[in-house]
Structures are given as C-alpha cells and as structure tokens.
Design a protein around this motif. Structure first.
Motif, PDB file in Angstrom:
ATOM      1  N   GLY A  34      -5.825  15.767   2.167  1.00  0.00           N
ATOM      2  CA  GLY A  34      -4.739  16.436   2.931  1.00  0.00           C
ATOM      3  C   GLY A  34      -3.398  15.878   2.611  1.00  0.00           C
ATOM      4  N   ILE A  35      -3.441  15.497   1.202  1.00  0.00           N
ATOM      5  CA  ILE A  35      -1.821  14.813   0.767  1.00  0.00           C
ATOM      6  C   ILE A  35      -1.335  15.720  -0.305  1.00  0.00           C
ATOM      7  N   ALA A  36      -0.104  15.921  -0.422  1.00  0.00           N
ATOM      8  CA  ALA A  36       0.469  16.592  -1.193  1.00  0.00           C
ATOM      9  C   ALA A  36       1.430  15.728  -2.080  1.00  0.00           C
ATOM     10  N   VAL A  37       1.418  15.872  -3.585  1.00  0.00           N
ATOM     11  CA  VAL A  37       2.190  15.181  -4.398  1.00  0.00           C
ATOM     12  C   VAL A  37       2.664  16.030  -5.280  1.00  0.00           C
ATOM     13  N   PRO A  38       3.429  15.401  -6.496  1.00  0.00           N
ATOM     14  CA  PRO A  38       3.700  16.402  -7.395  1.00  0.00           C
ATOM     15  C   PRO A  38       2.827  16.367  -8.391  1.00  0.00           C
ATOM     16  N   GLU A  39       2.888  17.336  -9.460  1.00  0.00           N
ATOM     17  CA  GLU A  39       2.228  17.510 -10.417  1.00  0.00           C
ATOM     18  C   GLU A  39       2.253  16.284 -11.333  1.00  0.00           C
ATOM     19  N   GLY A  40       1.019  15.787 -11.884  1.00  0.00           N
ATOM     20  CA  GLY A  40       0.716  14.522 -12.700  1.00  0.00           C
ATOM     21  C   GLY A  40       0.542  13.578 -11.897  1.00  0.00           C
ATOM     22  N   PHE A  41       0.368  13.415 -10.514  1.00  0.00           N
ATOM     23  CA  PHE A  41       0.117  12.476  -9.661  1.00  0.00           C
ATOM     24  C   PHE A  41      -1.321  12.876  -9.016  1.00  0.00           C
ATOM     25  N   THR A  42      -2.036  11.577  -8.848  1.00  0.00           N
ATOM     26  CA  THR A  42      -3.323  11.725  -7.972  1.00  0.00           C
ATOM     27  C   THR A  42      -3.375  10.559  -6.964  1.00  0.00           C
ATOM     28  N   VAL A  43      -3.977  10.931  -5.954  1.00  0.00           N
ATOM     29  CA  VAL A  43      -4.247  10.139  -4.692  1.00  0.00           C
ATOM     30  C   VAL A  43      -5.585   9.893  -4.564  1.00  0.00           C
ATOM     31  N   ARG A  44      -5.965   8.536  -4.223  1.00  0.00           N
ATOM     32  CA  ARG A  44      -7.488   8.375  -3.763  1.00  0.00           C
ATOM     33  C   ARG A  44      -7.583   7.417  -2.729  1.00  0.00           C
ATOM     34  N   VAL A  45      -8.477   7.338  -1.800  1.00  0.00           N
ATOM     35  CA  VAL A  45      -8.721   6.437  -0.830  1.00  0.00           C
ATOM     36  C   VAL A  45      -9.207   5.269  -1.502  1.00  0.00           C
ATOM     37  N   ILE A  46      -8.735   4.000  -0.989  1.00  0.00           N
ATOM     38  CA  ILE A  46      -9.413   2.869  -1.420  1.00  0.00           C
ATOM     39  C   ILE A  46      -9.829   2.143  -0.384  1.00  0.00           C
ATOM     40  N   ALA A  47      -9.601   2.493   0.834  1.00  0.00           N
ATOM     41  CA  ALA A  47     -10.136   1.676   2.183  1.00  0.00           C
ATOM     42  C   ALA A  47     -10.016   2.652   3.388  1.00  0.00           C
ATOM     43  N   ARG A  48     -11.058   2.480   4.268  1.00  0.00           N
ATOM     44  CA  ARG A  48     -10.916   3.070   5.684  1.00  0.00           C
ATOM     45  C   ARG A  48     -11.197   1.783   6.767  1.00  0.00           C
ATOM     46  N   SER A  49     -10.469   1.967   7.716  1.00  0.00           N
ATOM     47  CA  SER A  49     -10.668   0.876   8.745  1.00  0.00           C
ATOM     48  C   SER A  49     -12.178   0.985   9.420  1.00  0.00           C
TER      49      SER A  49
END
Length: 389
Positions: free
Chosen positions: A62-77
């Motif tokens: 559910g995260i929007a970023v520009p082209e060329g970027f990636t998002v990953r989850v590194i931790a969850r409470s």
C-alpha cells in the motif's frame, strides 16, 4: 562497544575508529516531528513532480514511491525480526555506522514495555541481527544521536528520564538523571558549545540546556533553564536547576521566572541556532552565539537554513506522506502510505551510505486500537542521483 580506559564509571566511550560511515558525500537527510511538519506546511508545492518524478501506483504494502525505488517491510510490532520481537509504537530513530555495516535504532512510544530496539544491516541492506538496547521504560518518543555515536532516548511522561544507549549492543543503557526528570519532548546536541538542548512536553513547557562536566560524558553536569525578565523584556539568561533528578518538586517549578512556551517540541540545532516549534504555530530560534531568542510564524523563511547544504530534506508530513524539500522552498511528494489512516510516520533516518531510508508507520493499518500494529520499512533506490524534474 569497548570502553575507553580513561572513561569515567558510567560513561559510554566513543566507538573505535573503524565505526565510520562508508560514504561521506551524502547530499540528503531525513527528519520527522512537529518542527519539520510546520516547515513543510509552509513550503511551496513543486510546479511539477519533483526531483524523482511522479508516484507509481501503491505496491503490495500500500505504499506509492517514484520509479526506481522499492519498499520492503523490515519489522512488524509483535513479530520477530532477526530473532527479536519488534516493539509496539515505533517512534524516533537514527542510523549509526559500523564499518561497511550500519545499525538502525528505534524508540517505542508505549507504556512500561517501551525502550529501544536495534537492527544491524549488512552492506547489501539485509538485516543480519537485532537486539534490545533499552527495556522497561515508558513512552520513549524523543531521541537524539550524539557526536560520539550513542543514542539518547527520553520518556515523555512526568518525571521521565533520559537514557544513554549503546547502538552497538555492548554497553548497558545508563539513566542520565542530571539531564532532568521531566516530560521530555525533544533533544538536540550542540557540539560547538558542548551542550544538549531539551524541550518539555507540557502546555506551559520550558526550554533547557544540559552542560556536561566533560563533553562526551553525560554522567554529570549542570541542567539550566531559559529565563527572561518580567513580561518578556530584557536579556536572555540561563539559570541552574537546583535538583534536576528531583521528583517531589518538579524540575519545571524549581527556578522562578523560567520562560514558558506553549507545548514546545521539535528541537533542532544547526549553524549556531537551536530551533523548536510551539503549539501556537510559532517557530522559536535561539541564537546560541549571540544569546538571542526570536519567534516567527513564517516557517517558510527558515527553509534555506534548515535544508542547508544537504541538498534535499525528506520530511514526514501531517498525513501518511513523506515529501522532499529543497533549499529553494519547494516541496514535492516522494512517498505515500495508503490504508493507515489512523497512524503517523515516524523514525525517518538514512543509512550512512545514503541508499536506504528507514521509517515506521507507528500504528499501522489497525490504528491506535491495536498495540501491535506498527510497521517499519526500508526504501531503497537512487537517492540524490536523479536529475531534477
């Protein structure tokens, strides 16, 4: 972290020479909190899509970023990360270099089970270990990295303490009671005058500075509060707080004439000036060189000074967004989190090489109703390497 043989008992020694950033030409930085939101709100919207182009459609998180970027989850409470259960309500954070690796630390703004957790990252950005560096404290929201690579974590409760923590996980966290027991709101180090500034999260909070007996060792020193003449006239002076560790008489009541501000927060120091924002919409600037205090409601006028020569400042906004702010006074969207309507973005920090931006959704999609909804992310991509749009 090994202790220096000359360190006093209770002091956390500076890290060995090998603990340095692997990249020294980072042209961007990140920040969150009330001061930065006020400055961002005063910025001019970028005429186009900003330096990194338009946001793509939201990804699987559910995260929007520009082209060329990636998002990953590194931790969850509530879930294990690299063998350690990640804390609830992740808040203030920072990165610390360790050779070609680095460590991200994160406060926990929750009752009794607060504290700080650290994650160690390998050169490729993967998590290779996690550990607690502070436990058993409450509502750790405020944080500040020191020049000697320790993390100051403060409790935002009446009589709250500042703890100095070792990000490298070797030395035990130490309470710094000489820095004052109060409702801590924010902290900032001034390496030139060798003091730490503090604000107080009260409706009529004060502005303090802690002068350690020895810079680099916060074991002992003098806590002072800002005082002005009656009706605000006359020179600015600092007066010593007689009993900073006292609980019977609150720290904030010990010095007659202490200057009061409307819930001061967001303390930041740069270029000889300490700035903080208050709930009445003013940004206060304490000129530590000339001992002057000024206030402005025009936060946009501070943008060049705050962005400075970093080139780009990534700032968490009022919504679930991160904008990129440039010294010319323009702001453009860089990241948007969808589906986390009752949360807030916290803990922004870049890895030492500038390739990874860490942040948390403090309450996640579940909002305040859930104690384990927080999510911490890493954004990776070509920061600072794309031509302006």
């Amino acid at each position: 972290m090994s202790r220096s043989s000359s360190a006093r008992p209770g002091a956390l020694a500076a890290p060995p020479g090998g603990r340095r950033a692997t990249a020294s030409a980072i042209r961007h930085t990140a920040a969150d909190g009330p001061l930065w939101r006020a400055v961002l709100a005063a910025a001019r919207p970028h005429s186009r899509n900003g330096p990194y182009g338009p946001l793509r459609a939201p990804d699987e998180n559910g995260i929007a970023v520009p082209e060329g970027f990636t998002v990953r989850v590194i931790a969850r409470s509530g879930y294990k990360t690299a063998g350690v259960v990640w804390h609830s309500a992740p808040d203030g954070g920072a990165c610390f270099p360790d050779g070609d690796e680095w460590i991200y630390v994160s406060n926990s703004e929750t009752s009794l089970l607060g504290g700080v957790t650290a994650i160690r990252f390998a050169p490729d950005g993967t998590a290779r270990g996690a550990y607690r560096i502070l436990s058993g404290t409450s509502f750790n929201g405020v944080g500040c990295a020191t020049p000697w690579h320790t993390w100051l974590s403060g409790e935002a409760i009446p009589g709250g303490r500042i703890f100095e923590c070792d990000p490298y996980g070797t030395a035990a966290a130490m309470p710094r009671l000489s820095m004052g027991r109060l409702t801590h709101s924010s902290l900032a180090c001034d390496p030139d005058r060798r003091v730490v500034y503090l604000t107080e999260d009260e409706p009529d909070g004060c502005f303090y500075r802690f002068v350690p007996d020895e810079w680099g060792d916060l074991t002992s020193g003098t806590l002072e509060v800002l005082v002005t003449a009656p009706a605000g006239a006359g020179p600015i002076v600092w007066r010593r707080v007689p009993n900073p560790a006292g609980l019977i008489e609150p720290v904030r009541s010990q010095v007659p004439g202490a200057r009061r501000f409307e819930r001061p927060a967001g303390c930041h120091f740069a270029d000889g000036v300490c700035r903080f924002v208050t709930a009445d919409g003013l940004v206060w600037s304490y000129d530590a060189v000339h001992h002057r205090l000024e206030a402005t409601s025009d936060a946009a006028s501070l943008i060049p000074a705050l962005v400075g020569d970093t080139g780009e400042l990534f700032v968490a906004g009022d919504g679930m967004t991160i904008d990129v702010l440039t010294a010319d006074g323009t702001a453009a969207p860089f990241l948007r989190v969808t589906g986390h309507d009752s949360s807030a973005i916290t803990g922004l920090a870049f890895s030492p090489d500038g390739r990874h931006l860490y942040f948390s959704s403090q309450r996640g999609a579940a909002g305040p109703a859930s104690g384990t909804g927080g999510v911490t992310y890493a954004v990776s991509g070509p920061f600072g390497r794309i031509g302006r749009g």
